[in-house]
Design a protein around this motif. Structure first.
Motif, PDB file in Angstrom:
ATOM      1  N   ALA A  12       0.847  -1.192   0.000  1.00 59.63           N
ATOM      2  CA  ALA A  12       0.000   0.000   0.000  1.00 59.63           C
ATOM      3  C   ALA A  12       0.879   1.236   0.000  1.00 59.63           C
ATOM      4  N   GLN A  13       0.396   2.290  -0.660  1.00 59.23           N
ATOM      5  CA  GLN A  13       1.054   3.587  -0.598  1.00 59.23           C
ATOM      6  C   GLN A  13       0.448   4.356   0.568  1.00 59.23           C
ATOM      7  N   LEU A  24       5.734   3.396   0.149  1.00 53.78           N
ATOM      8  CA  LEU A  24       5.237   2.054  -0.144  1.00 53.78           C
ATOM      9  C   LEU A  24       5.567   1.139   1.029  1.00 53.78           C
ATOM     10  N   LYS A  25       4.520   0.576   1.636  1.00 56.69           N
ATOM     11  CA  LYS A  25       4.708  -0.246   2.831  1.00 56.69           C
ATOM     12  C   LYS A  25       3.914  -1.547   2.728  1.00 56.69           C
ATOM     13  N   ASP A  26       4.280  -2.498   3.588  1.00 58.55           N
ATOM     14  CA  ASP A  26       3.505  -3.725   3.770  1.00 58.55           C
ATOM     15  C   ASP A  26       2.524  -3.503   4.911  1.00 58.55           C
ATOM     16  N   LEU A  27       1.242  -3.713   4.633  1.00 55.28           N
ATOM     17  CA  LEU A  27       0.202  -3.600   5.650  1.00 55.28           C
ATOM     18  C   LEU A  27      -0.588  -4.892   5.709  1.00 55.28           C
ATOM     19  N   SER A  28      -1.322  -5.074   6.790  1.00 57.19           N
ATOM     20  CA  SER A  28      -2.224  -6.225   6.889  1.00 57.19           C
ATOM     21  C   SER A  28      -3.407  -6.023   5.963  1.00 57.19           C
ATOM     22  N   VAL A  29      -3.839  -7.081   5.319  1.00 60.39           N
ATOM     23  CA  VAL A  29      -5.050  -7.014   4.503  1.00 60.39           C
ATOM     24  C   VAL A  29      -6.232  -6.736   5.425  1.00 60.39           C
ATOM     25  N   PRO A  30      -7.065  -5.728   5.121  1.00 57.24           N
ATOM     26  CA  PRO A  30      -8.157  -5.362   6.036  1.00 57.24           C
ATOM     27  C   PRO A  30      -9.208  -6.461   6.155  1.00 57.24           C
ATOM     28  N   LYS A 152     -11.492   7.112   5.655  1.00 57.49           N
ATOM     29  CA  LYS A 152     -11.024   5.739   5.816  1.00 57.49           C
ATOM     30  C   LYS A 152     -10.068   5.433   4.676  1.00 57.49           C
ATOM     31  N   ASP A 153      -9.347   4.329   4.784  1.00 55.43           N
ATOM     32  CA  ASP A 153      -8.396   3.976   3.740  1.00 55.43           C
ATOM     33  C   ASP A 153      -9.097   3.714   2.415  1.00 55.43           C
ATOM     34  N   GLY A 154      -8.403   4.072   1.334  1.00 55.10           N
ATOM     35  CA  GLY A 154      -8.966   3.949   0.001  1.00 55.10           C
ATOM     36  C   GLY A 154      -8.237   2.950  -0.874  1.00 55.10           C
ATOM     37  N   GLY A 155      -8.083   3.323  -2.150  1.00 57.66           N
ATOM     38  CA  GLY A 155      -7.684   2.359  -3.166  1.00 57.66           C
ATOM     39  C   GLY A 155      -6.217   2.293  -3.532  1.00 57.66           C
ATOM     40  N   PHE A 156      -5.340   3.071  -2.889  1.00 63.02           N
ATOM     41  CA  PHE A 156      -3.914   2.970  -3.200  1.00 63.02           C
ATOM     42  C   PHE A 156      -3.307   1.808  -2.427  1.00 63.02           C
ATOM     43  N   ALA A 157      -3.910   0.646  -2.565  1.00 61.24           N
ATOM     44  CA  ALA A 157      -3.469  -0.569  -1.886  1.00 61.24           C
ATOM     45  C   ALA A 157      -3.932  -1.764  -2.701  1.00 61.24           C
ATOM     46  N   GLU A 158      -3.335  -2.893  -2.445  1.00 60.47           N
ATOM     47  CA  GLU A 158      -3.698  -4.079  -3.225  1.00 60.47           C
ATOM     48  C   GLU A 158      -5.082  -4.610  -2.857  1.00 60.47           C
ATOM     49  N   TYR A 159      -5.542  -4.316  -1.632  1.00 63.67           N
ATOM     50  CA  TYR A 159      -6.867  -4.757  -1.190  1.00 63.67           C
ATOM     51  C   TYR A 159      -7.561  -3.632  -0.440  1.00 63.67           C
ATOM     52  N   ALA A 160      -8.889  -3.629  -0.476  1.00 64.29           N
ATOM     53  CA  ALA A 160      -9.672  -2.623   0.250  1.00 64.29           C
ATOM     54  C   ALA A 160     -11.020  -3.216   0.630  1.00 64.29           C
TER      55      ALA A 160
END
Length: 386
Positions: A12-13, A24-30, A152-160
């Motif tokens: 995710a950005q 650009l970081k690694d985050l947990s999939v929501p 809330k978090d949006g779409g600049f990530a691999e999952y949302a």
């Protein structure tokens, strides 16, 4: 009700503070948080002024819209973003996990487009209880609802995670990269055109016609059979608007064509000689400048309608003479309902309406922002396939 291939981590950005680039970081999939939630694998995400301006200081961001300046200064109300923050409030993807309720409308494998507004609404306010809502107890105008990419978090990530009642089902022929810009820019300008209440053959003006919303508006108006006057005042956006080569669209440079001269030309085309009946039936205001607002109102005929999309911090100064002696009406518009969204997607697919865009990989989001700051018009999109 889930794909077996959902990872635990995603790229995710992320913004960690105002006035700084994305990281650009690694985050947990929501995780899903309600019965109406769905998890989507993001395929494309559009960038709007809001995502750009949050990265610059408040003084610099005045060149964008008021929302952006407020957000950049950390004053977004009532729901300011919390850091770390994932931007983008217009994106598209594929459903990979559903809850008990959402599985009925958006089963795994469904391709959807996602707008910003309408996540976790309250279900009890007067907006949510409106009997005309698309879903009982749901309104994307709910004041307590969250917005993807903003509160809330949006779409600049691999999952949302998004609300299944919030999305539009995408036609097979529409790519995610084409769909993403339609989820905010597209539905906003489409709704604005509907608010004009015009029939084929009538005249509409679009102030700011070479921007993200504007150039989509030219295409929608053409497909609706309207005679369209697009107005802009910058070289890049004017070049983009002219490149569309639409049959019933005239693009005007406000720097060289005065409003009175334009009205006279329109009157000559329509065979009208008296000023009150010369001009446009409706005009849409996309820029945030007073000069743009005044130009737009000036090219309306008597009894014309001015539809305001932009919202500068100081508002617009409206001429009482226009309201009283010319009977000009001024209304505002914001996005639309979910049915408006789905209608817009179908209309865009039928008439091959697409944003003129450049695509970047998720890893190159900061390069996309640099390109945005050049002010060339059109849309910029993160394509996850790159």
């Amino acid at each position: 009700m889930a794909s077996d291939r959902i990872p635990q981590q995603m790229k995710a950005q992320v913004l960690t503070e105002y006035s700084q680039p994305y990281t650009l970081k690694d985050l947990s999939v929501p995780e899903l948080a309600s019965d109406n939630d769905i998890l989507i694998k993001v395929d494309a995400a559009g960038v709007r002024d809001i995502e750009v301006a949050i990265m610059v200081d408040a003084d610099q961001s005045q060149q964008y819209c008021h929302t952006d300046a407020v957000l950049a200064a950390g004053q977004m109300k009532p729901n300011p973003p919390k850091f770390p923050h994932v931007g983008s409030h217009e994106f598209a993807g594929t459903v990979v996990k559903t809850s008990s309720s959402s599985d009925k409308t958006c089963p795994v494998g469904t391709r959807v487009g996602v707008p910003g507004r309408g996540y976790h609404i309250c279900g009890t306010c007067f907006e949510c209880k409106d009997p005309n809502n698309d879903y009982a107890g749901y309104s994307n105008f709910c004041g307590k609802g969250l917005s993807n990419g903003l509160s809330k978090d949006g779409g600049f990530a691999e999952y949302a995670v998004v609300d299944a009642r919030q999305v539009a089902l995408l036609p097979d022929a529409m790519s995610a990269a084409n769909a993403a810009p339609l989820m905010c820019a597209g539905v906003t300008i489409y709704r604005a055109l509907k608010r004009c209440r015009l029939s084929a053959g009538q005249r509409v003006g679009i102030m700011g016609c070479g921007g993200g919303l504007g150039h989509l508006g030219l295409q929608f108006a053409e497909a609706m059979g309207l005679k369209t006057t697009g107005v802009d005042a910058a070289d890049g956006p004017l070049k983009l608007a002219n490149s569309l080569s639409l049959k019933n669209v005239r693009v005007v440079d406000a720097r060289s064509t005065k409003a009175d001269a334009l009205v006279k030309e329109i009157g000559e085309q329509d065979g009208v000689e008296d000023r009150p009946n010369m001009g446009l039936d409706a005009v849409i205001i996309l820029p945030e400048s007073q000069a743009s607002f005044e130009y737009g109102c000036s090219i309306l005929k008597n009894h014309g309608l001015c539809v305001v999309v932009s919202f500068p911090e100081g508002g617009f100064n409206v001429s009482a003479r226009d309201l009283v002696f010319r009977d000009i009406s001024v209304v505002g518009t914001l996005l639309g309902t979910n049915s408006d969204l789905q209608e817009m997607v179908s209309f865009a697919s039928k008439h091959n309406i697409k944003a003129i865009s450049k695509t970047y990989s998720l890893a190159k989001l900061n390069e996309l922002v640099d390109e945005y700051n050049k002010g060339e018009g059109g849309k910029l999109v993160v394509d996850m396939a790159l």
